[in-house]
Design an enzyme around this catalytic site. Structure first.
Site, PDB file in Angstrom:
ATOM      1  N   GLU A 146       0.491  -0.221  13.905  1.00 40.96           N
ATOM      2  CA  GLU A 146      -0.019   1.106  14.297  1.00 40.96           C
ATOM      3  C   GLU A 146      -1.190   1.357  13.374  1.00 40.96           C
ATOM      4  OE1 GLU A 146       1.062   3.086  16.669  1.00 40.96           O
ATOM      5  OE2 GLU A 146       2.887   2.001  17.194  1.00 40.96           O
ATOM      6  N   GLU A 192     -13.648   5.270  11.155  1.00 37.78           N
ATOM      7  CA  GLU A 192     -12.603   6.265  10.939  1.00 37.78           C
ATOM      8  C   GLU A 192     -12.836   6.913   9.567  1.00 37.78           C
ATOM      9  OE1 GLU A 192      -8.623   4.791  10.255  1.00 37.78           O
ATOM     10  OE2 GLU A 192      -7.815   6.345  11.561  1.00 37.78           O
ATOM     11  N   LYS A 207       8.262  -0.218   2.269  1.00 40.89           N
ATOM     12  CA  LYS A 207       7.274  -0.105   1.201  1.00 40.89           C
ATOM     13  C   LYS A 207       6.369   1.084   1.486  1.00 40.89           C
ATOM     14  CE  LYS A 207       3.202  -1.386   0.092  1.00 40.89           C
ATOM     15  NZ  LYS A 207       2.819  -0.162  -0.649  1.00 40.89           N
ATOM     16  N   CYS A 243      -4.201   9.755  12.290  1.00 44.03           N
ATOM     17  CA  CYS A 243      -4.775   8.617  13.017  1.00 44.03           C
ATOM     18  C   CYS A 243      -5.306   9.034  14.387  1.00 44.03           C
ATOM     19  CB  CYS A 243      -3.729   7.520  13.167  1.00 44.03           C
ATOM     20  SG  CYS A 243      -2.179   8.168  13.815  1.00 44.03           S
TER      21      CYS A 243
HETATM   22  P1  NAD Z   1      -3.795   1.295   4.291  1.00 43.70           P
HETATM   23  O1  NAD Z   1      -3.960   0.279   5.371  1.00 43.70           O
HETATM   24  O2  NAD Z   1      -4.728   1.270   3.158  1.00 43.70           O
HETATM   25  O3  NAD Z   1      -2.332   1.191   3.641  1.00 43.70           O
HETATM   26  C1  NAD Z   1      -1.175   1.210   4.456  1.00 43.70           C
HETATM   27  C2  NAD Z   1      -0.086   0.447   3.730  1.00 43.70           C
HETATM   28  O4  NAD Z   1      -0.498  -0.908   3.591  1.00 43.70           O
HETATM   29  C3  NAD Z   1       0.220   0.958   2.325  1.00 43.70           C
HETATM   30  O5  NAD Z   1       1.606   0.885   2.096  1.00 43.70           O
HETATM   31  C4  NAD Z   1      -0.524  -0.021   1.443  1.00 43.70           C
HETATM   32  O6  NAD Z   1       0.039  -0.184   0.170  1.00 43.70           O
HETATM   33  C5  NAD Z   1      -0.405  -1.319   2.235  1.00 43.70           C
HETATM   34  N1  NAD Z   1      -1.480  -2.264   1.941  1.00 43.70           N
HETATM   35  C6  NAD Z   1      -2.737  -1.990   1.543  1.00 43.70           C
HETATM   36  N2  NAD Z   1      -3.429  -3.130   1.320  1.00 43.70           N
HETATM   37  C7  NAD Z   1      -2.583  -4.146   1.609  1.00 43.70           C
HETATM   38  C8  NAD Z   1      -2.698  -5.556   1.561  1.00 43.70           C
HETATM   39  N3  NAD Z   1      -3.825  -6.160   1.176  1.00 43.70           N
HETATM   40  N4  NAD Z   1      -1.626  -6.291   1.916  1.00 43.70           N
HETATM   41  C9  NAD Z   1      -0.463  -5.709   2.287  1.00 43.70           C
HETATM   42  N5  NAD Z   1      -0.293  -4.378   2.325  1.00 43.70           N
HETATM   43  C10 NAD Z   1      -1.331  -3.601   2.000  1.00 43.70           C
HETATM   44  O7  NAD Z   1      -3.762   2.681   5.059  1.00 43.70           O
HETATM   45  P2  NAD Z   1      -3.693   4.130   4.412  1.00 43.70           P
HETATM   46  O8  NAD Z   1      -5.011   4.402   3.800  1.00 43.70           O
HETATM   47  O9  NAD Z   1      -2.448   4.254   3.609  1.00 43.70           O
HETATM   48  O10 NAD Z   1      -3.475   5.050   5.713  1.00 43.70           O
HETATM   49  C11 NAD Z   1      -4.497   5.456   6.518  1.00 43.70           C
HETATM   50  C12 NAD Z   1      -4.590   4.603   7.758  1.00 43.70           C
HETATM   51  O11 NAD Z   1      -3.357   4.628   8.470  1.00 43.70           O
HETATM   52  C13 NAD Z   1      -5.626   5.089   8.729  1.00 43.70           C
HETATM   53  O12 NAD Z   1      -6.396   4.006   9.190  1.00 43.70           O
HETATM   54  C14 NAD Z   1      -4.796   5.671   9.867  1.00 43.70           C
HETATM   55  O13 NAD Z   1      -5.437   5.698  11.124  1.00 43.70           O
HETATM   56  C15 NAD Z   1      -3.624   4.782   9.868  1.00 43.70           C
HETATM   57  N6  NAD Z   1      -2.480   5.395  10.559  1.00 43.70           N
HETATM   58  C16 NAD Z   1      -2.171   4.968  11.813  1.00 43.70           C
HETATM   59  C17 NAD Z   1      -1.129   5.558  12.524  1.00 43.70           C
HETATM   60  C18 NAD Z   1      -0.766   5.099  13.906  1.00 43.70           C
HETATM   61  O14 NAD Z   1       0.324   5.423  14.358  1.00 43.70           O
HETATM   62  N7  NAD Z   1      -1.626   4.362  14.593  1.00 43.70           N
HETATM   63  C19 NAD Z   1      -0.392   6.580  11.923  1.00 43.70           C
HETATM   64  C20 NAD Z   1      -0.733   7.000  10.640  1.00 43.70           C
HETATM   65  C21 NAD Z   1      -1.781   6.387   9.966  1.00 43.70           C
END
Ligand code: NAD
Length: 493
Positions: free
Chosen positions: A263, A397, A187, A298
């Site tokens: 992650e 963040e 997804k 991240c």
């Molecule tokens: P997000 O958590 O908003 O979304 C990530 C995914 O989760 C998306 O596919 C989204 O549709 C889904 N999602 C959102 N709300 C949800 C819910 N209530 N239930 C189930 N799924 C849900 O994150 P983002 O804004 O897309 O990405 C940024 C974040 O990702 C930052 O916090 C960043 O640090 C993190 N990140 C971490 C790593 C790592 O390896 N640690 C790598 C890249 C990004």
């Protein structure tokens, strides 16, 4: 000859449906959502908005093929061959994939073409090669018995990924999950679904059986949540925010106790000691690390801790090296910083900048929206100084092009500030004192410590966080373990 990406746009066709059981299909509800480019606010296409019914269909197909064994129980050498073909097809379409990534989430075309897409291809290739090279074990057990320790694929894996490196984050999951024989439902984030949808047909063309790799575009609260709560999903491999990572732990607890690997977020300290050497080089490398991908990384080294006697000099150098990161057209091959993923995220970042001002930090550079006339989402490279670690801009963040500089007196104070965070993804450390480098690497609570650089990432190395930066590791052979059950079989001789 350099690729003319702009010239490719008129003939680009956007795959915009879900990919379920080997076919592109509309969402069961027929609903779609707008896929908007942050470059200029243009609607690129309407994408299928998957929901519970689509999740059910995909899980049923994933389970059926898993139990049939055509991928889960085939010779690992076959998986290797098919995955290498998949990587080859991605490479064949690399320019199109790079363009899709840039249009969809606004990163510079040089970054998509030079970093994200090659990195994604490499991840698939690397795990393809590993598929038939990782051996199981025999335990040192009683002489009248044989004790086998074998790894089996977990089953149906949902990979839920973010928008900052859309295809690369997906590939870090697909590589090890496919190599170990699982069925995966991917997804993508609603902000950046296009490359994930496109590679589904390349996987099928390579020979990955129907139902083994499916793609469900849609929103987190619906498609994401249904995957997290589904009773027949065996594992969720998640990359995204800490807040949503915690939701997945809850979904698992309230459903079938599926495995959850996370992650999540980061707020990486970048500690600069006065003995570190060439401050101009350090400031430039630090600025590159902060502003690459518009700060939407991240592990971006955004929390810059500087020994107080060099603080003013260092902040001046950091500001100098931040200036060239002024945002420009992502489709221009010379652009180093592009857009923010969407206006919602842009406003969130601007809100943090405002909070920094209100809390009394000083804006040394930037601090405003840029390129307003484009209709896109852009922010100036921003540097805050006079920051205290308890401020919101030092603790939360921001996920945008914003660095905060905090002064420290000595080693103990630097470690204290660095570790005083809910996150523990990466820590960076600059010193020429080798004992200090070792001493501090041990004391820093982070999954990755980088000494005398901010770049340390490679598919060969495990990546993941301490504390609320996650559970488990992506990349390297370590990642393969999390997609496997470990089975012990005793045989009495
Ligand atoms: P997000 O958590 O908003 O979304 C990530 C995914 O989760 C998306 O596919 C989204 O549709 C889904 N999602 C959102 N709300 C949800 C819910 N209530 N239930 C189930 N799924 C849900 O994150 P983002 O804004 O897309 O990405 C940024 C974040 O990702 C930052 O916090 C960043 O640090 C993190 N990140 C971490 C790593 C790592 O390896 N640690 C790598 C890249 C990004």
């Amino acid at each position: 000859m350099p690729v003319d990406y702009r010239a490719m746009i008129p003939s680009l066709s956007f795959r915009n449906q879900a990919f379920i059981n080997g076919k592109y299909v509309s969402a069961a509800s027929g609903r779609t959502f707008d896929c908007i480019s942050p470059i200029d606010g243009r609607v690129l296409t309407q994408v299928a908005e998957c929901d519970a019914e689509d999740v059910n269909r995909a899980v049923t197909a994933a389970r059926a093929v898993f139990e049939k064994g055509s991928w889960s129980a085939c010779h690992p050498g076959k998986r290797k061959k098919v995955m290498l073909k998949f990587a080859e097809l991605m490479a064949k379409h690399k320019d199109e994939l790079a363009l899709l990534e840039t249009l969809d989430m606004g990163k510079p075309i040089s970054t998509s073409a030079g970093g994200d897409i090659p990195g994604s291809i490499q991840a698939i290739q690397w795990y393809a090669e590993a598929a038939d090279k990782v051996y199981d074990e025999i335990a040192p057990y009683r002489p009248d018995s044989v004790s086998l320790i074998t790894r089996e694929p977990i089953g149906v894996v949902a990979a839920v990924v973010p928008w900052n490196y859309p295809l690369m984050m997906a590939s870090w999951k697909l590589g090890p999950a496919l190599a170990t024989g699982n069925s995966i439902i991917l997804k993508p984030a609603e902000q950046s679904p296009l490359t994930a949808i496109r590679i589904a047909e390349l996987a099928a063309e390579a020979g990955i059986p129907d139902g083994v790799l499916q793609v469900l575009p849609g929103f987190g609260e619906t498609a994401g949540q249904w995957l997290g709560r589904h009773m027949d999903v065996d594992m969720v491999a998640f990359t995204g925010s800490t807040e949503v990572g915690k939701y997945f732990l809850r979904y698992a607890g309230e459903s079938n106790m599926k495995h959850v690997s996370l992650e999540t977020g980061g707020k990486s300290p970048n500690i600069v000691f006065a003995d570190a050497g060439n401050l101009d080089h350090i400031a430039k490398t630090s600025a590159d690390g902060v502003f690459y991908n518009s700060g939407q990384s991240c592990n971006a080294p955004t929390r810059i801790l500087v020994e107080d006697r060099i603080k003013d000099e260092f902040v001046a150098l950091l500001t100098k090296h931040a200036k060239p990161w002024t945002p420009a057209d992502p489709l221009d091959p010379n652009t180093s910083m592009g857009a923010i993923v969407d206006t919602g995220q842009m406003n969130r970042v601007l809100g943090y900048i405002e909070a920094g001002r209100t809390e009394g930090a000083t804006v040394a550079l930037g601090g405003a929206q840029a390129r307003k006339d484009t209709g896109g989402a852009y922010i100036e490279p921003t540097v805050f100084t006079d920051v205290r670690n308890e401020m919101k801009i030092a603790q939360e963040e921001i996920f945008g092009p914003v660095a905060v500089a905090i002064a420290f007196k000595d080693e103990d104070e630097a470690v204290g500030i660095a570790n005083e965070s809910i996150y523990g993804l990466q820590a960076n450390l600059w010193t020429r004192d080798v004992s200090r480098a070792h001493r501090l690497s041990r004391r820093l609570k982070a999954g990755t410590v980088v000494v005398n650089n901010v770049w340390g990432s490679d598919i060969t190395n495990p990546f993941g966080g301490y504390k609320q930066s996650g559970i488990g590791r992506d990349k390297s052979l370590h990642a393969m373990d999390k997609y496997c059950q470990v089975k012990n079989t005793y045989i009495q001789l």
